[in-house]
Design a protein around this motif. Sequence first.
Motif, PDB file in Angstrom:
ATOM      1  N   GLU A 203       0.886  -1.310   0.042  1.00 55.37           N
ATOM      2  CA  GLU A 203      -0.167  -0.006  -0.079  1.00 55.37           C
ATOM      3  C   GLU A 203       0.850   1.171  -0.058  1.00 55.37           C
ATOM      4  O   GLU A 203       1.733   1.389   0.696  1.00 55.37           O
ATOM      5  CB  GLU A 203      -0.739   0.188   1.313  1.00 55.37           C
ATOM      6  CG  GLU A 203      -1.654  -1.084   1.421  1.00 55.37           C
ATOM      7  CD  GLU A 203      -2.198  -1.238   2.949  1.00 55.37           C
ATOM      8  OE1 GLU A 203      -3.245  -1.874   3.163  1.00 55.37           O
ATOM      9  OE2 GLU A 203      -1.389  -1.003   3.803  1.00 55.37           O
TER      10      GLU A 203
ATOM     11  N   GLU B 140       1.633  -2.988  11.452  1.00 55.07           N
ATOM     12  CA  GLU B 140       1.124  -3.172  10.142  1.00 55.07           C
ATOM     13  C   GLU B 140       2.190  -2.519   9.067  1.00 55.07           C
ATOM     14  O   GLU B 140       2.496  -2.940   7.992  1.00 55.07           O
ATOM     15  CB  GLU B 140      -0.089  -2.510   9.795  1.00 55.07           C
ATOM     16  CG  GLU B 140      -0.625  -2.716   8.203  1.00 55.07           C
ATOM     17  CD  GLU B 140      -1.583  -1.733   7.844  1.00 55.07           C
ATOM     18  OE1 GLU B 140      -1.856  -0.862   8.581  1.00 55.07           O
ATOM     19  OE2 GLU B 140      -1.724  -1.596   6.595  1.00 55.07           O
TER      20      GLU B 140
ATOM     21  N   ASP C 271      -1.942  -1.674  14.647  1.00 51.11           N
ATOM     22  CA  ASP C 271      -2.222  -1.001  13.343  1.00 51.11           C
ATOM     23  C   ASP C 271      -2.065   0.594  13.597  1.00 51.11           C
ATOM     24  O   ASP C 271      -3.089   1.001  14.369  1.00 51.11           O
ATOM     25  CB  ASP C 271      -3.515  -1.621  12.900  1.00 51.11           C
ATOM     26  CG  ASP C 271      -3.992  -0.481  11.625  1.00 51.11           C
ATOM     27  OD1 ASP C 271      -4.993  -1.293  10.861  1.00 51.11           O
ATOM     28  OD2 ASP C 271      -3.152   0.077  11.027  1.00 51.11           O
TER      29      ASP C 271
ATOM     30  N   LEU D   2      -2.316   3.368  12.160  1.00 43.65           N
ATOM     31  CA  LEU D   2      -3.381   4.140  11.504  1.00 43.65           C
ATOM     32  C   LEU D   2      -4.289   3.157  10.555  1.00 43.65           C
ATOM     33  O   LEU D   2      -3.973   2.430   9.586  1.00 43.65           O
ATOM     34  CB  LEU D   2      -2.724   5.432  10.677  1.00 43.65           C
ATOM     35  CG  LEU D   2      -3.691   6.378  10.620  1.00 43.65           C
ATOM     36  CD1 LEU D   2      -3.951   7.085  12.015  1.00 43.65           C
ATOM     37  CD2 LEU D   2      -3.198   7.636   9.803  1.00 43.65           C
ATOM     38  N   ASP D   3      -5.527   3.011  11.134  1.00 41.18           N
ATOM     39  CA  ASP D   3      -6.402   2.192  10.446  1.00 41.18           C
ATOM     40  C   ASP D   3      -7.418   2.941   9.485  1.00 41.18           C
ATOM     41  O   ASP D   3      -7.948   3.815  10.018  1.00 41.18           O
ATOM     42  CB  ASP D   3      -7.253   1.196  11.283  1.00 41.18           C
ATOM     43  CG  ASP D   3      -8.355   0.356  10.622  1.00 41.18           C
ATOM     44  OD1 ASP D   3      -7.916  -0.495   9.960  1.00 41.18           O
ATOM     45  OD2 ASP D   3      -9.510   0.747  10.742  1.00 41.18           O
TER      46      ASP D   3
ATOM     47  N   SER E 216      -6.461   4.237   6.445  1.00 44.86           N
ATOM     48  CA  SER E 216      -5.763   5.179   5.679  1.00 44.86           C
ATOM     49  C   SER E 216      -6.481   5.774   4.581  1.00 44.86           C
ATOM     50  O   SER E 216      -6.229   6.950   4.064  1.00 44.86           O
ATOM     51  CB  SER E 216      -4.398   4.440   5.339  1.00 44.86           C
ATOM     52  OG  SER E 216      -4.002   3.634   6.289  1.00 44.86           O
TER      53      SER E 216
ATOM     54  N   ASN F 160     -18.121  -4.504   2.190  1.00 39.22           N
ATOM     55  CA  ASN F 160     -18.116  -3.812   0.885  1.00 39.22           C
ATOM     56  C   ASN F 160     -18.648  -4.601  -0.139  1.00 39.22           C
ATOM     57  O   ASN F 160     -18.150  -5.581  -0.829  1.00 39.22           O
ATOM     58  CB  ASN F 160     -16.451  -3.825   0.514  1.00 39.22           C
ATOM     59  CG  ASN F 160     -16.114  -3.027  -0.452  1.00 39.22           C
ATOM     60  OD1 ASN F 160     -17.077  -2.847  -1.498  1.00 39.22           O
ATOM     61  ND2 ASN F 160     -14.861  -2.630  -0.807  1.00 39.22           N
TER      62      ASN F 160
ATOM     63  N   SER G 108     -13.533   2.180   7.290  1.00 39.60           N
ATOM     64  CA  SER G 108     -12.590   2.177   8.156  1.00 39.60           C
ATOM     65  C   SER G 108     -12.899   1.092   9.159  1.00 39.60           C
ATOM     66  O   SER G 108     -13.850   1.303   9.782  1.00 39.60           O
ATOM     67  CB  SER G 108     -12.260   3.449   8.950  1.00 39.60           C
ATOM     68  OG  SER G 108     -11.682   4.692   8.198  1.00 39.60           O
TER      69      SER G 108
ATOM     70  N   GLU H 178      -5.668  -6.686  13.385  1.00 35.42           N
ATOM     71  CA  GLU H 178      -7.014  -6.124  13.102  1.00 35.42           C
ATOM     72  C   GLU H 178      -8.280  -7.230  13.520  1.00 35.42           C
ATOM     73  O   GLU H 178      -8.833  -7.050  14.488  1.00 35.42           O
ATOM     74  CB  GLU H 178      -7.092  -6.069  11.717  1.00 35.42           C
ATOM     75  CG  GLU H 178      -6.460  -4.690  11.131  1.00 35.42           C
ATOM     76  CD  GLU H 178      -6.410  -4.462   9.651  1.00 35.42           C
ATOM     77  OE1 GLU H 178      -5.952  -5.609   9.110  1.00 35.42           O
ATOM     78  OE2 GLU H 178      -6.362  -3.351   9.029  1.00 35.42           O
TER      79      GLU H 178
END
Length: 336
Positions: free
Chosen positions: A69, A98, A119, A121-122, A124, A213, A248, A281
Amino acid sequence: HSADAHRTDLMTITRFVLNEQSKHPESRGDFTILLSHIVLGCKFVCSAVNKAGLAKLIGLAGETNVQGEEQKKLDVLSNEVFIKALVSSGRTCILVSEEDEEATFVEPSKRGKYAVVFDPLDGSSNIDCGVSIGTIFGIYVLKHLQEPTLDDVLQPGKNMLAAGYCMYGSSCTLVLSTGNGVNGFTLDPSLGEFILTHPDIKIPRKGKIYSVNEGNAKNWDSPTAKYVENCKFPKDGSSPKSLRYIGSMVADVHRTLLYGGVFLYPADKKSPNGKLRVLYEVFPMSFLMEQAGGQSFTGKGRALDLVPKKIHERSPIFLGSYDDVEEIKGLYAAEE
Ligand code: AHG
Ligand code: MN
Ligand code: MN
Ligand code: MN
């Protein structure tokens, strides 16, 4: 308990954890010290996130991480802040983030008995548009203190001592469990303290919301496809569920915890192990869900029973209200 008692009897997260610690007379406050450093990291990220647009922290850092990423500046900054805070606590020996391909083994002089997986910053992908993001963490105690190895952190989630997340949204909310239920704390910026605002959180047994999703529907396996179909066209004549998907994990899980319902990141043909990472996570969120009376399932079994082989291993996840996850388990069992 009158209102002004609340105003003067401030239950800060530190005081709350000290109360917890008093139940373990043998403890020497190490956990309280570790947690205070995690809280410091969250306060820093909260202020950086709130100033991101102004401080030109928006946008890419020009690197990509082990996940392939593109790293955002805030991903990198948050990771550095947490690594430094955790090492300086003097209570950790292995850190898995992460954002770092390899685990961090703390130098012997600063080593403590905890392994922290996080993690930094989840969510992002949501930074630049101002949608809620968060930090997720889990804490293991090491069985021995000789030369720690990766095996000491590749433990099933049920062995975690504590887990939590901090959500940077309209307010900064830290949700924590040390194995005796789940409690939520809100940052009072005027005090710089996290105050207990959501005591003893319990997730509703059944919910009216599903969170997935839908863009991945083409690649779902049939139990997932059947479950989502039932959410939209209930066979028992009940009303359809609402779809809420923020993108998120911290925000989607926080809503699920408070309102009930189910959050899914299923496997699909493109990613047979789903997208979410087991250690930092899936495990922390599953730990919290079970502590709040919900449950968490991988499509094969209880999420917290998974034994990860690699620190960035992924797993499908179905978590939330107890009865809703039972329904999903039934659909997977029928396909076996
Ligand atoms: P991270 O930003 O830490 O890499 O995590 C992003 C994860 C998680 O926050 C969220 O549930 C999921 O990615 C969303 O994935 P999709 O955009 O594929 O739905
Ligand atoms: Mn990421
Ligand atoms: Mn994440
Ligand atoms: Mn992340």
